[in-house]
Design a protein around this motif. Structure first.
Motif, mmCIF file in Angstrom:
data_model
loop_
_atom_site.group_PDB
_atom_site.id
_atom_site.type_symbol
_atom_site.label_atom_id
_atom_site.label_comp_id
_atom_site.label_asym_id
_atom_site.label_seq_id
_atom_site.Cartn_x
_atom_site.Cartn_y
_atom_site.Cartn_z
ATOM 1 N N THR A 40 0.814 -1.217 0.000
ATOM 2 C CA THR A 40 0.000 0.000 0.000
ATOM 3 C C THR A 40 0.849 1.269 0.000
ATOM 4 O OG1 THR A 40 -0.176 -0.189 2.416
ATOM 5 C CG2 THR A 40 -1.989 -1.074 1.102
ATOM 6 N N ASP A 41 2.013 1.244 0.666
ATOM 7 C CA ASP A 41 2.874 2.428 0.670
ATOM 8 C C ASP A 41 3.480 2.663 -0.712
ATOM 9 O OD1 ASP A 41 4.290 0.046 1.052
ATOM 10 O OD2 ASP A 41 5.919 1.027 2.144
ATOM 11 N N LEU A 42 3.824 1.596 -1.405
ATOM 12 C CA LEU A 42 4.333 1.742 -2.766
ATOM 13 C C LEU A 42 3.252 2.272 -3.705
ATOM 14 C CD1 LEU A 42 6.436 -1.545 -3.274
ATOM 15 C CD2 LEU A 42 7.308 0.761 -2.857
ATOM 16 N N ALA A 43 2.022 1.803 -3.522
ATOM 17 C CA ALA A 43 0.919 2.188 -4.396
ATOM 18 C C ALA A 43 0.615 3.680 -4.312
ATOM 19 C CB ALA A 43 -0.331 1.382 -4.057
ATOM 20 N N ALA A 44 1.040 4.323 -3.237
ATOM 21 C CA ALA A 44 0.811 5.763 -3.085
ATOM 22 C C ALA A 44 1.697 6.579 -4.026
ATOM 23 C CB ALA A 44 1.066 6.180 -1.635
ATOM 24 N N HIS A 45 2.727 5.961 -4.568
ATOM 25 C CA HIS A 45 3.628 6.648 -5.493
ATOM 26 C C HIS A 45 2.996 6.697 -6.870
ATOM 27 C CE1 HIS A 45 7.206 7.832 -7.668
ATOM 28 N NE2 HIS A 45 7.896 7.923 -6.539
ATOM 29 N N PRO A 46 2.940 7.858 -7.512
ATOM 30 C CA PRO A 46 2.248 7.960 -8.810
ATOM 31 C C PRO A 46 2.868 7.140 -9.926
ATOM 32 C CG PRO A 46 3.461 9.987 -8.299
ATOM 33 C CD PRO A 46 3.462 9.161 -7.055
ATOM 34 N N ASN A 47 4.146 6.798 -9.801
ATOM 35 C CA ASN A 47 4.817 6.030 -10.860
ATOM 36 C C ASN A 47 4.742 4.523 -10.652
ATOM 37 O OD1 ASN A 47 5.648 8.575 -11.605
ATOM 38 N ND2 ASN A 47 7.764 8.017 -11.967
ATOM 39 N N ILE A 48 4.119 4.075 -9.562
ATOM 40 C CA ILE A 48 4.172 2.651 -9.215
ATOM 41 C C ILE A 48 2.786 2.019 -9.272
ATOM 42 C CG2 ILE A 48 4.762 0.966 -7.434
ATOM 43 C CD1 ILE A 48 6.895 2.845 -6.406
ATOM 44 N N LEU A 49 2.682 0.939 -10.016
ATOM 45 C CA LEU A 49 1.492 0.087 -10.018
ATOM 46 C C LEU A 49 1.806 -1.139 -9.170
ATOM 47 C CD1 LEU A 49 -1.215 -1.110 -11.120
ATOM 48 C CD2 LEU A 49 0.136 -2.007 -13.046
ATOM 49 N N VAL A 50 1.011 -1.388 -8.158
ATOM 50 C CA VAL A 50 1.169 -2.584 -7.318
ATOM 51 C C VAL A 50 0.145 -3.609 -7.764
ATOM 52 C CG1 VAL A 50 0.994 -3.529 -4.985
ATOM 53 C CG2 VAL A 50 2.064 -1.293 -5.344
ATOM 54 N N THR A 51 0.610 -4.811 -8.053
ATOM 55 C CA THR A 51 -0.310 -5.858 -8.491
ATOM 56 C C THR A 51 0.195 -7.227 -8.047
ATOM 57 O OG1 THR A 51 -1.583 -6.675 -10.395
ATOM 58 C CG2 THR A 51 0.757 -6.266 -10.752
ATOM 59 N N ARG A 52 -0.685 -8.201 -8.151
ATOM 60 C CA ARG A 52 -0.354 -9.543 -7.671
ATOM 61 C C ARG A 52 0.447 -10.323 -8.703
ATOM 62 N NH1 ARG A 52 -2.341 -14.789 -7.976
ATOM 63 N NH2 ARG A 52 -1.813 -16.068 -6.152
ATOM 64 N N ALA A 66 0.292 -8.320 -18.345
ATOM 65 C CA ALA A 66 -0.754 -7.672 -19.139
ATOM 66 C C ALA A 66 -1.211 -6.376 -18.487
ATOM 67 C CB ALA A 66 -1.935 -8.630 -19.314
ATOM 68 N N GLU A 67 -1.356 -6.389 -17.165
ATOM 69 C CA GLU A 67 -1.795 -5.183 -16.464
ATOM 70 C C GLU A 67 -0.744 -4.084 -16.571
ATOM 71 O OE1 GLU A 67 -3.533 -3.812 -12.070
ATOM 72 O OE2 GLU A 67 -2.928 -5.891 -12.416
ATOM 73 N N GLY A 68 0.529 -4.457 -16.480
ATOM 74 C CA GLY A 68 1.584 -3.462 -16.602
ATOM 75 C C GLY A 68 1.626 -2.836 -17.983
#
Length: 274
Positions: A40-52, A66-68
């Motif tokens: 969640t802390d990484l996801a707050a960064h505008p350049n970072i997509l966090v995914t499974r 695919a999501e990236g």
């Protein structure tokens, strides 16, 4: 043009530090992990997509890639960082744990790499960075299975580099060791606690434990130090294959790679004589 990197195992340690380092240096980052709630802390960064992405789940690998691509348009580099280490006497390890060690550290890397290659080949460029270890260079007792997985990773990466150079794709190996601010040691300790010590090994385990305590006391590197080397390997534009990421393992790597076999083996056997 802004570039994008996909990093596995980005919830902690090298992977998390690398995600932050790439993002602060202007890259777009697909930070993947088994449980995205840990990012969640990484996801707050505008350049970072966090995914499974679980390297043992092929569908999650394809889904994260695919999501990236959907989010950022393309992926320029993949950092295969996800991994863990079994610690203990080989004879006491279960076959299931041995399989898991290779499923994550070797087959997981192969599956992620294979999944991205069509995308890289279509663009005639891309970089694969595989996070190995000093344990991929020199053998140590009590981590024979981790050693085996990292030796396999090194051989795979070197061989793959020759193939992919024909497609404009670079392969890099980053070799860290002796970093304290990760969960690697804690997970290894947990794994050791769940393994049995066969009768007869007690004195050897005690003596080896003292050697490892001394090695741990000399550690000074941080995850951020390793992240900088991962970034260098990804961005330096050279055909260099291997990057030693932490200074504390340089003497052992020097001994393994630059001294005679007899001198090296004598030195190592003296260290671990029970």
């Amino acid at each position: 043009m802004t570039q994008t990197v996909l990093i596995t195992g980005a919830s902690t340690g090298f992977g998390k530090a690398a995600a932050v380092h790439f993002a602060t240096n202007g890259w777009q980052v697909v930070a993947t992990m088994r449980d995205p709630a840990a990012g969640t802390d990484l996801a707050a960064h505008p350049n970072i997509l966090v995914t499974r992405l679980d390297v043992q789940d092929l569908a999650s690998i394809d889904g994260a890639i695919a999501e990236g691509i959907t989010r950022f348009g393309a992926i320029d580099a993949v950092v295969n960082n996800a991994g863990f280490g079994l610690f203990g006497i080989f004879e006491g390890a279960s076959r299931e744990k041995i399989q898991e060690q290779f499923d994550v550290n070797v087959f997981g890397v192969m599956d992620v790499t294979r999944a991205i290659l069509a995308h890289f080949r279509a663009r005639q460029r891309g970089t694969v960075v595989n996070v190995s270890s000093g344990a991929g260079v020199f053998g140590l007792p009590m981590i024979s299975l981790y050693n085996a997985s990292k030796f396999a990773l090194e051989g795979f990466s070197e061989s793959l580099s020759y193939e992919l150079a024909s497609q404009g794709i670079a392969v890099k190996i980053v070799e860290p060791g002796g970093v304290l601010d990760t969960r690697f040691g804690a997970r290894s300790s947990d794994e050791f606690g769940s393994a049995s010590v066969p009768v007869g090994y007690e004195a050897f385990v005690a003596a080896t434990g003292k050697v490892f305590e001394g090695l741990r006391a000399s550690r000074h590197a941080t995850s951020e130090d390793v992240a900088k080397v991962i970034f260098e390997a990804t961005t330096d534009g050279t055909d260099r294959l291997r990057y030693v990421a932490t200074d504390d393992i340089r003497p052992l790597i020097h001994s393994r790679r630059e001294t005679s076999e007899d001198a090296y083996m004598h030195f190592m056997r003296e260290q671990f004589r029970a």
